[in-house]
Design an enzyme around this catalytic site. Structure first.
Site, short mmCIF file in Angstrom:
data_model
loop_
_atom_site.label_atom_id
_atom_site.label_comp_id
_atom_site.label_asym_id
_atom_site.label_seq_id
_atom_site.Cartn_x
_atom_site.Cartn_y
_atom_site.Cartn_z
N PRO A 1 60.25 47.14 55.79
CA PRO A 1 59.84 45.73 55.86
C PRO A 1 59.14 45.39 54.55
O PRO A 1 58.44 46.24 53.98
CB PRO A 1 58.83 45.71 57.02
CG PRO A 1 58.35 47.10 57.20
CD PRO A 1 59.33 48.03 56.52
N ASP B 1 57.07 49.73 52.04
CA ASP B 1 57.33 49.62 50.59
C ASP B 1 56.22 50.20 49.73
O ASP B 1 56.45 50.64 48.62
CB ASP B 1 57.66 48.16 50.19
CG ASP B 1 56.58 47.16 50.55
OD1 ASP B 1 55.51 47.57 51.04
OD2 ASP B 1 56.81 45.94 50.33
N ASP B 2 54.97 50.23 50.26
CA ASP B 2 53.85 50.60 49.39
C ASP B 2 53.43 52.07 49.47
O ASP B 2 52.47 52.47 48.83
CB ASP B 2 52.64 49.70 49.71
CG ASP B 2 52.28 49.71 51.18
OD1 ASP B 2 53.13 50.08 52.02
OD2 ASP B 2 51.13 49.36 51.51
N GLU C 1 52.76 53.05 66.57
CA GLU C 1 53.51 54.30 66.48
C GLU C 1 53.52 55.00 67.82
O GLU C 1 54.57 55.37 68.34
CB GLU C 1 52.91 55.22 65.42
CG GLU C 1 53.01 54.71 64.00
CD GLU C 1 51.81 53.87 63.58
OE1 GLU C 1 51.09 53.35 64.46
OE2 GLU C 1 51.60 53.73 62.36
N1 UDP Z 1 54.64 43.87 55.74
C1 UDP Z 1 55.43 42.75 55.89
N2 UDP Z 1 54.83 41.58 56.23
C2 UDP Z 1 53.49 41.47 56.39
C3 UDP Z 1 52.69 42.59 56.21
C4 UDP Z 1 53.31 43.79 55.90
O1 UDP Z 1 56.64 42.83 55.71
O2 UDP Z 1 53.00 40.37 56.68
C5 UDP Z 1 55.28 45.15 55.38
C6 UDP Z 1 54.76 45.75 54.07
O3 UDP Z 1 55.53 45.29 52.99
C7 UDP Z 1 54.92 47.23 54.31
C8 UDP Z 1 54.69 47.36 55.81
O4 UDP Z 1 54.97 46.08 56.38
O5 UDP Z 1 56.22 47.67 54.00
C9 UDP Z 1 53.28 47.80 56.17
O6 UDP Z 1 52.35 46.87 55.68
P1 UDP Z 1 50.92 47.26 55.12
O7 UDP Z 1 51.11 48.21 54.00
O8 UDP Z 1 50.16 46.02 54.87
O9 UDP Z 1 50.31 48.02 56.37
P2 UDP Z 1 49.30 49.22 56.33
O10 UDP Z 1 49.69 50.09 55.17
O11 UDP Z 1 47.96 48.63 56.15
O12 UDP Z 1 49.51 49.88 57.65
#
Ligand code: UDP
Length: 253
Positions: free
Chosen positions: A10, A101-102, A202
């Protein structure tokens, strides 16, 4: 033949999106095929994302999630569900992995995914936000058996399985679309992630697809290696300036 890998990401627009997608795309490019990267955006398919995907040279499908949510606890949930529906509908056969993605991924991780027969899990390294130290989340293993969980005390008593979204992968046919091969705990199959309380996505999903630790495969056996990192380094406040020097710099080229 090598097993197909189905990597689900996502993504949404923010300052570091292009950096994240390029970085992940370059890792995926190095993974031996067959691999398909399912990238799901929120409201519309953006030209910028399409361009990045095209340039990576990875086989991809660029989807959009019709369901629009501004709720922070829904982060990525509907987009991952859109990908699950796509995988079911088209009966894509392979190992499904949710790769945000991050996060940071090693090549070794993608090699290990191919060893999974039904459902595999492994520990993920992360930074504990409040304590400024690295912690692990995921299985404690004895050979290929899962015998316990690394976790942080905050959630210890509440979650059944202490797994990060990037710490498990599963076979699409046995888990999603081949009823003959399902070994589900419930007769009423649920094939989607639920927008439940933050941090519970999860375990809620896992509780639908495996009965207990006996149905999990430690990946790779022993779980002694860290293969990916979830650092929570999101710079939400960062934006590119809309005018001024940034735009002037752009027009110079
Ligand atoms: N993401 C998204 N829309 C949102 C928030 C997050 O598509 O409004 C995607 C984001 O790009 C990533 C994943 O969902 O691939 C998880 O998001 P984030 O890193 O913010 O979550 P965390 O790492 O805090 O669990």
């Amino acid at each position: 033949p090598r097993k197909e890998l189905i990597v689900v990401t996502p993504t949404y627009n923010r300052a570091l999106q292009a950096y994240y997608l390029n970085r992940l795309g370059q890792v995926l490019r190095l993974v031996p095929p067959p691999l398909v990267w399912i990238v799901v955006e929120m409201e519309t398919v953006s030209v910028e994302t399409a361009e990045i995907l095209m340039k990576t040279g990875v086989v991809y499908r660029h989807l959009v999630c019709a369901k629009n949510s501004t709720d922070v606890k829904d982060r990525g949930v509907h987009q991952r569900n859109t990908a699950l529906e796509h995988i079911e509908h088209h009966k894509l056969d392979g190992i499904v992995y949710f790769a945000d993605d991050d996060n940071i991924y090693s090549l070794e991780l993608f090699e290990s995914l191919r060893e999974i027969s039904r459902f595999g899990t492994w520990p993920v390294a992360m930074l504990a936000q409040s304590k400024n130290k690295a912690i692990l989340e995921g299985p404690v293993c004895n050979g290929s058996e899962v015998i316990g969980w690394h976790t942080n005390e905050k959630s210890k008593r509440l979650r059944r399985f202490h797994v990060d979204m990037s710490g498990f992968a599963f076979n699409s046919s046995t888990i999603l679309w081949d009823p003959k091969r399902w070994q589900r705990p419930t007769s009423n199959p649920i094939r989607q992630l639920d927008s439940v309380k933050e941090g519970f996505q999860e375990t809620t999903f896992l509780e639908q697809v495996v009965e207990d630790e006996n149905q999990m495969e430690a990946t790779p056996p022993g779980c002694s290696r860290i293969m990916n990192w979830h650092l929570h380094l999101e710079a939400r406040e960062l934006v590119y300036p809309r005018d001024g020097c940034f735009r002037r710099t752009l027009t110079l080229f």
